[in-house]
Motif scaffolding. Sequence first.
Motif, PDB file in Angstrom:
ATOM      1  N   MET A   1       0.817  -1.190   0.000  1.00 47.20           N
ATOM      2  CA  MET A   1       0.000   0.000   0.000  1.00 47.20           C
ATOM      3  C   MET A   1       0.863   1.258   0.000  1.00 47.20           C
ATOM      4  SD  MET A   1      -3.171   0.711  -0.231  1.00 47.20           S
ATOM      5  CE  MET A   1      -3.699  -0.955  -0.012  1.00 47.20           C
ATOM      6  N   TRP A   2       1.935   1.241   0.796  1.00 50.99           N
ATOM      7  CA  TRP A   2       2.835   2.391   0.846  1.00 50.99           C
ATOM      8  C   TRP A   2       3.492   2.614  -0.510  1.00 50.99           C
ATOM      9  CZ3 TRP A   2       2.833   5.807   4.667  1.00 50.99           C
ATOM     10  CH2 TRP A   2       2.290   5.423   5.881  1.00 50.99           C
ATOM     11  N   THR A   3       3.824   1.536  -1.182  1.00 55.94           N
ATOM     12  CA  THR A   3       4.457   1.649  -2.494  1.00 55.94           C
ATOM     13  C   THR A   3       3.516   2.294  -3.502  1.00 55.94           C
ATOM     14  OG1 THR A   3       5.690  -0.366  -2.002  1.00 55.94           O
ATOM     15  CG2 THR A   3       5.653   0.363  -4.284  1.00 55.94           C
ATOM     16  N   ILE A   4       2.265   1.873  -3.507  1.00 56.47           N
ATOM     17  CA  ILE A   4       1.289   2.460  -4.429  1.00 56.47           C
ATOM     18  C   ILE A   4       1.086   3.941  -4.109  1.00 56.47           C
ATOM     19  CG2 ILE A   4      -1.128   2.407  -5.155  1.00 56.47           C
ATOM     20  CD1 ILE A   4      -1.060  -0.611  -4.670  1.00 56.47           C
ATOM     21  N   SER A   5       1.016   4.280  -2.823  1.00 64.42           N
ATOM     22  CA  SER A   5       0.850   5.677  -2.442  1.00 64.42           C
ATOM     23  C   SER A   5       2.054   6.512  -2.847  1.00 64.42           C
ATOM     24  CB  SER A   5       0.627   5.793  -0.942  1.00 64.42           C
ATOM     25  OG  SER A   5      -0.548   5.133  -0.584  1.00 64.42           O
ATOM     26  N   TRP A   6       3.254   5.945  -2.681  1.00 67.16           N
ATOM     27  CA  TRP A   6       4.463   6.659  -3.074  1.00 67.16           C
ATOM     28  C   TRP A   6       4.486   6.886  -4.589  1.00 67.16           C
ATOM     29  CZ3 TRP A   6       7.995   9.856  -1.767  1.00 67.16           C
ATOM     30  CH2 TRP A   6       9.157   9.980  -2.499  1.00 67.16           C
ATOM     31  N   LEU A   7       4.120   5.878  -5.358  1.00 66.71           N
ATOM     32  CA  LEU A   7       4.084   6.027  -6.810  1.00 66.71           C
ATOM     33  C   LEU A   7       3.030   7.042  -7.234  1.00 66.71           C
ATOM     34  CD1 LEU A   7       4.527   2.302  -7.901  1.00 66.71           C
ATOM     35  CD2 LEU A   7       6.212   4.149  -8.044  1.00 66.71           C
ATOM     36  N   GLN A   8       1.896   7.066  -6.562  1.00 66.41           N
ATOM     37  CA  GLN A   8       0.863   8.045  -6.886  1.00 66.41           C
ATOM     38  C   GLN A   8       1.348   9.454  -6.560  1.00 66.41           C
ATOM     39  OE1 GLN A   8      -1.504  10.026  -4.946  1.00 66.41           O
ATOM     40  NE2 GLN A   8      -2.735  10.505  -6.729  1.00 66.41           N
ATOM     41  N   LEU A   9       2.081   9.616  -5.465  1.00 67.51           N
ATOM     42  CA  LEU A   9       2.639  10.921  -5.118  1.00 67.51           C
ATOM     43  C   LEU A   9       3.699  11.352  -6.133  1.00 67.51           C
ATOM     44  CD1 LEU A   9       2.815  13.296  -3.145  1.00 67.51           C
ATOM     45  CD2 LEU A   9       4.583  12.015  -1.941  1.00 67.51           C
ATOM     46  N   LYS A  10       4.536  10.420  -6.563  1.00 72.19           N
ATOM     47  CA  LYS A  10       5.539  10.752  -7.578  1.00 72.19           C
ATOM     48  C   LYS A  10       4.872  11.162  -8.886  1.00 72.19           C
ATOM     49  CE  LYS A  10       9.017   8.091  -8.309  1.00 72.19           C
ATOM     50  NZ  LYS A  10       9.917   6.938  -8.469  1.00 72.19           N
ATOM     51  N   HIS A  11       3.741  10.565  -9.182  1.00 75.39           N
ATOM     52  CA  HIS A  11       3.015  10.881 -10.419  1.00 75.39           C
ATOM     53  C   HIS A  11       2.357  12.259 -10.348  1.00 75.39           C
ATOM     54  CE1 HIS A  11       0.446  10.388 -13.912  1.00 75.39           C
ATOM     55  NE2 HIS A  11      -0.608  10.622 -13.146  1.00 75.39           N
ATOM     56  N   SER A  12       1.918  12.669  -9.159  1.00 75.84           N
ATOM     57  CA  SER A  12       1.140  13.905  -9.031  1.00 75.84           C
ATOM     58  C   SER A  12       1.815  14.940  -8.134  1.00 75.84           C
ATOM     59  CB  SER A  12      -0.234  13.575  -8.473  1.00 75.84           C
ATOM     60  OG  SER A  12      -0.103  13.013  -7.192  1.00 75.84           O
ATOM     61  N   TRP A  13       3.126  14.952  -8.076  1.00 78.70           N
ATOM     62  CA  TRP A  13       3.818  15.846  -7.156  1.00 78.70           C
ATOM     63  C   TRP A  13       3.635  17.314  -7.520  1.00 78.70           C
ATOM     64  CZ3 TRP A  13       7.765  19.115  -8.645  1.00 78.70           C
ATOM     65  CH2 TRP A  13       8.324  18.897  -9.902  1.00 78.70           C
ATOM     66  N   ARG A  14       3.444  17.635  -8.783  1.00 76.15           N
ATOM     67  CA  ARG A  14       3.277  19.041  -9.170  1.00 76.15           C
ATOM     68  C   ARG A  14       1.981  19.622  -8.612  1.00 76.15           C
ATOM     69  NH1 ARG A  14       5.436  17.682 -14.819  1.00 76.15           N
ATOM     70  NH2 ARG A  14       7.622  18.265 -14.614  1.00 76.15           N
ATOM     71  N   GLN A  15       0.923  18.843  -8.622  1.00 74.43           N
ATOM     72  CA  GLN A  15      -0.343  19.340  -8.081  1.00 74.43           C
ATOM     73  C   GLN A  15      -0.232  19.572  -6.581  1.00 74.43           C
ATOM     74  OE1 GLN A  15      -0.184  16.746 -10.196  1.00 74.43           O
ATOM     75  NE2 GLN A  15      -1.577  17.164 -11.876  1.00 74.43           N
ATOM     76  N   TRP A  16       0.414  18.650  -5.871  1.00 77.25           N
ATOM     77  CA  TRP A  16       0.563  18.809  -4.429  1.00 77.25           C
ATOM     78  C   TRP A  16       1.524  19.947  -4.105  1.00 77.25           C
ATOM     79  CZ3 TRP A  16      -2.856  17.040  -1.269  1.00 77.25           C
ATOM     80  CH2 TRP A  16      -3.577  15.895  -1.594  1.00 77.25           C
ATOM     81  N   LEU A  17       2.545  20.128  -4.941  1.00 80.07           N
ATOM     82  CA  LEU A  17       3.508  21.199  -4.724  1.00 80.07           C
ATOM     83  C   LEU A  17       2.844  22.568  -4.843  1.00 80.07           C
ATOM     84  CD1 LEU A  17       6.545  21.643  -4.220  1.00 80.07           C
ATOM     85  CD2 LEU A  17       6.816  21.850  -6.681  1.00 80.07           C
ATOM     86  N   ALA A  18       1.849  22.688  -5.705  1.00 83.64           N
ATOM     87  CA  ALA A  18       1.139  23.956  -5.882  1.00 83.64           C
ATOM     88  C   ALA A  18       0.333  24.344  -4.649  1.00 83.64           C
ATOM     89  CB  ALA A  18       0.227  23.868  -7.098  1.00 83.64           C
TER      90      ALA A  18
END
Length: 107
Positions: A1-18
Motif C-alpha cells: 500500500m505504501w508503495t502504491i501511495s508513493w508512486l501516486q505521489l511521484k506521479h502527481s507531485w506538481r499538483q501537491w507542490l502547488a
Amino acid sequence: MWTISWLQLKHSWRQWLATIPVFVTVGLILGFCLTGIVNVAQSQQVDLYGPNTPLPIFIMPVFFGGITMVIVIKGIVHQLLDQFKTDYRMLAILGATINALAAILGI
C-alpha cells in the motif's frame, strides 16, 4: 500500500507542490497570532480586560482566518481529488477495493 501511495505521489507531485504556499501562509498567520495571544496572556504588564487590550489584534485573524482556512483548504483538497478521479477509477478497474482506495487517499 505504501508503495502504491508513493508512486501516486511521484506521479502527481506538481499538483501537491502547488498547494504548499497556501498551507505555509495559513500556518504562518495562525502561528503568529497564537504566539501573540500566548505572549500577551503570559505578560503581567498588559491588562487583558481593560479598554486598551491588544487581544483583538490577534484573535480576529485567528477567528476569521480559521473560517477562511477551512473553506480554502476544503476547496483545494476537493479540486485535487477531482483531478485524481481518473487515477482512482483506474485503480478501481484494476481491482482495488474501497478500503485500499481509502488507504491510498489517507496516506
